[in-house]
Scaffold this motif. Structure first.
Motif, short mmCIF file in Angstrom:
data_model
loop_
_atom_site.label_atom_id
_atom_site.label_comp_id
_atom_site.label_asym_id
_atom_site.label_seq_id
_atom_site.Cartn_x
_atom_site.Cartn_y
_atom_site.Cartn_z
N LEU A 136 0.83 -1.20 0.00
CA LEU A 136 0.00 0.00 0.00
C LEU A 136 0.87 1.26 0.00
N LEU A 137 1.92 1.27 0.84
CA LEU A 137 2.81 2.43 0.89
C LEU A 137 3.55 2.61 -0.42
N LEU A 138 3.95 1.51 -1.05
CA LEU A 138 4.63 1.59 -2.34
C LEU A 138 3.68 2.15 -3.40
N HIS A 139 2.42 1.72 -3.35
CA HIS A 139 1.41 2.23 -4.28
C HIS A 139 1.21 3.72 -4.11
N GLN A 140 1.38 4.22 -2.86
CA GLN A 140 1.22 5.64 -2.59
C GLN A 140 2.49 6.43 -2.87
N GLY A 141 3.53 5.75 -3.34
CA GLY A 141 4.78 6.43 -3.67
C GLY A 141 5.67 6.68 -2.46
N LYS A 142 5.40 6.03 -1.34
CA LYS A 142 6.19 6.22 -0.12
C LYS A 142 7.24 5.11 -0.01
N LEU A 143 8.26 5.17 -0.89
CA LEU A 143 9.25 4.11 -0.99
C LEU A 143 10.06 3.97 0.30
N ASP A 144 10.54 5.07 0.83
CA ASP A 144 11.39 4.99 2.04
C ASP A 144 10.60 4.42 3.22
N GLU A 145 9.34 4.86 3.35
CA GLU A 145 8.51 4.36 4.45
C GLU A 145 8.20 2.88 4.26
N ALA A 146 7.99 2.47 3.01
CA ALA A 146 7.73 1.05 2.71
C ALA A 146 8.95 0.21 3.06
N LYS A 147 10.15 0.73 2.78
CA LYS A 147 11.37 -0.01 3.12
C LYS A 147 11.51 -0.17 4.64
N ARG A 148 11.16 0.88 5.39
CA ARG A 148 11.26 0.78 6.85
C ARG A 148 10.30 -0.28 7.39
N GLU B 9 8.60 -11.74 -1.88
CA GLU B 9 7.90 -10.74 -2.68
C GLU B 9 8.46 -9.35 -2.45
N LEU B 10 8.83 -9.06 -1.18
CA LEU B 10 9.37 -7.74 -0.87
C LEU B 10 10.71 -7.52 -1.56
N ARG B 11 11.51 -8.59 -1.68
CA ARG B 11 12.77 -8.45 -2.40
C ARG B 11 12.53 -8.16 -3.88
N GLU B 12 11.51 -8.83 -4.43
CA GLU B 12 11.17 -8.58 -5.84
C GLU B 12 10.71 -7.15 -6.05
N LEU B 13 10.09 -6.56 -5.01
CA LEU B 13 9.64 -5.19 -5.11
C LEU B 13 10.74 -4.19 -4.79
N GLY B 14 11.93 -4.68 -4.44
CA GLY B 14 13.06 -3.81 -4.15
C GLY B 14 13.01 -3.17 -2.78
N LEU B 15 12.27 -3.80 -1.84
CA LEU B 15 12.13 -3.22 -0.51
C LEU B 15 13.14 -3.77 0.48
N CYS B 16 13.85 -4.82 0.12
CA CYS B 16 14.88 -5.38 0.99
C CYS B 16 16.25 -5.05 0.41
N ASP B 17 17.07 -4.29 1.13
CA ASP B 17 18.40 -3.93 0.62
C ASP B 17 19.29 -5.16 0.61
#
Length: 522
Positions: free
Chosen positions: A486-498, A514-522
């Motif tokens: 949901l946060l990624l959909h809203q454009g809140k990438l940094d918050e989604a990563k946290r 799935e989160l790695r595929e979305l680029g949310l796991c460094d």
């Protein structure tokens, strides 16, 4: 004779030892310990001549001087020291080893042999750890340290207190345990438990039972102390209360209230820490057993302040009648529950060590141990920490008590139906994370992203409920993954990563893929 309080001589049944050696001394507590010294340095000296069979027969005849614990006679120990002016020869080592390690001995007679090399200041022995726990270290110090004067060795024992202090601290702890048990009865939240006035696990958990997961993962340190105040049923409380009364009466009259309270706290903490290391992290345990074992072990050591004789033997026998069976699994199984032997051993170990430290701080010619003010301050600190722990348990109680979760049978199996009917089946359970989750799904279907996000965050805030009822992590992973998308959909990438980090660092199996595929796991 000076430091260890042996009496020169031997029982008449052991008269043969006098003829076969140069010096014999005896100490009688629960067990009977006989020390035999053969001076091989003097002219015309001969090795110790008695056979193993003769020693066993002699020791068995002395068993009548030992006490009994739970109907079992305590042993007779015979330690033989040959003192020479050089290393032990191979023949001497073989001869002494046969005395100690001969044929199996069914009688309760223990034989220990040592060879003391006075010239090189060393001690030889064939026992485990080279006799470290059987007196070797004491003899090595006598060989290497400056010789003590008679005034240093023969320090008179101070008179023990002539009056009996009222055991107010013991009574106070017992009343506190009873009061907590009354609270348990009032606060019951789960199904009826076995035992007389048995308390269910959910109630005990909510009130502060020991749990490795909660201490290590949720930071609920207070459980290390509150667990010692809780009991599973009335029988559990009764047995701990009896043992506490026995040890407390002795310790309070001998040491004072401050030492008693300090030892109770140390035993409780030691038992919980041992359980934290040994027991499964998902398990729970309650009971003052660790604290009681610490008191019993400390009292057993402190009882050596009494002069040798019938009184000391009786006190030690009574203490061991409680202590030893409590450390034997088959002797302490209770119907309807499991015994936490880690807490028993942890409490006994730290209590015994504290008792030994106490003896070191207690000169023989002093009526009471040193540093009374420091002990009093520490006792007050202990009482304060326990009080703070109880307050913390009370603060967290609402997080675990009450009917927080919806009955699984009421939740529709189909996701679409569960989402549509969430207000019906979730009524009356506003804190159930599943209610928040399915409500968030409904709100997101209605394009109400702000309220949907709020519901997901409210669900994740119930970390205590996750830890208690959804410890496998799957539900939390599903909720957190939905919030991240949901946060990624809203454009809140940094918050989604946290928000993704708890899953990226190791959530439920597969939850981070799935989160790695979305680029949310460094």
């Amino acid at each position: 004779v000076g430091e260890k309080r042996y009496q020169q001589g031997a029982p008449q049944e052991a008269g043969a030892l006098l003829a076969a050696s140069d010096f014999v001394a005896t100490k009688s507590d629960l067990a009977l310990s006989i020390v035999v010294i053969v001076d091989r340095e003097r002219a015309g000296a001969t090795p110790f001549a008695l056979s193993r069979e003769a020693l066993l027969e002699l020791g068995q005849s002395c068993l009548k001087y030992t006490g009994s614990v739970n109907g079992s006679k305590m042993p007779v120990s015979i330690a033989i020291y040959e003192v020479g002016d050089g290393p032990a020869s191979d023949a001497d080592q073989k001869r002494l080893a046969l005395l100690q390690q001969g044929p199996p001995n069914k009688a309760k007679v223990h034989i220990h042999t040592f060879y003391v090399d006075a010239q090189n200041k060393t001690v030889w022995n064939t026992a485990a750890f080279n006799g470290f726990f059987r007196g070797r270290r004491f003899v090595e110090r006598a060989l290497t340290e400056p010789r003590k004067s008679d005034s240093e060795l023969f320090v008179p024992d101070a008179a023990l207190p002539t009056h009996t202090r009222p055991p107010l601290a013991t009574a106070g702890v017992l009343l506190a345990l009873i009061a907590m048990f009354v609270v348990e009865q009032i606060a019951k939240v789960g199904t009826p438990a076995q035992g007389v006035l048995g308390v269910d696990g959910e109630t005990l958990f909510a009130l502060g039972a020991m749990s490795g997961n909660q201490v290590l993962k949720s930071g609920e340190w207070y459980r290390l102390l509150t667990a010692a105040l809780l009991h599973a049923d009335a029988v559990h409380l009764l047995f701990n209360g009896i043992a506490l009364g026995l040890a407390g009466y002795l310790l309070e009259s001998l040491l004072g209230r401050a030492w008693f309270l300090s030892l109770f706290f140390i035993g409780a903490l030691g038992g919980s820490l041992m359980g934290l290391v040994v027991n499964p992290a998902e398990g729970t345990s309650v009971g003052a057993s660790g604290a009681v074992m610490g008191l019993l072990a400390a009292a057993l050591v402190a009882a050596t302040r009494y002069p040798p004789g019938a009184q000391r033997t009786q006190i030690q026998a009574q203490l061991m009648q409680f202590l030893i069976p409590s450390l034997i699994p088959l002797a302490t199984q209770r119907e309807g529950g499991h015994v936490d032997f880690a807490a028993h051993f942890g409490g006994a170990i730290v209590g015994g060590l504290a008792g030994l430290a106490l003896m070191k701080l207690w000169p023989r010619n002093a009526v009471s141990p040193k540093f009374p003010r420091i002990t009093q301050a520490f006792a007050l600190l202990c009482v304060g920490l326990v009080a703070i722990s109880v307050i913390a348990a009370k603060h967290h109680y609402p997080d675990y008590a009450g009917d927080l979760l919806v009955d699984d049978a009421l939740i529709p199996k189909q996701t679409e139906r569960a989402t549509a009917e969430v207000e019906r089946w979730g009524a009356g359970h506003p804190r159930d994370p599943r209610v928040h989750f399915y409500r968030a799904l409904r709100l997101l279907d209605e394009n109400d992203e702000a309220r949907g996000e709020a519901e997901l965050r409210a669900a994740l805030a119930e970390r205590h409920i996750f830890a208690r009822s959804f410890s496998n992590g799957r539900l939390e992973a599903a909720i957190r993954s939905l919030l991240c998308r949901l946060l990624l959909h809203q454009g809140k990438l940094d918050e989604a990563k946290r928000e993704a980090q708890p899953l990226c660092r190791g959530g439920a199996p597969g939850s981070a893929d799935e989160l790695r595929e979305l680029g949310l796991c460094d």
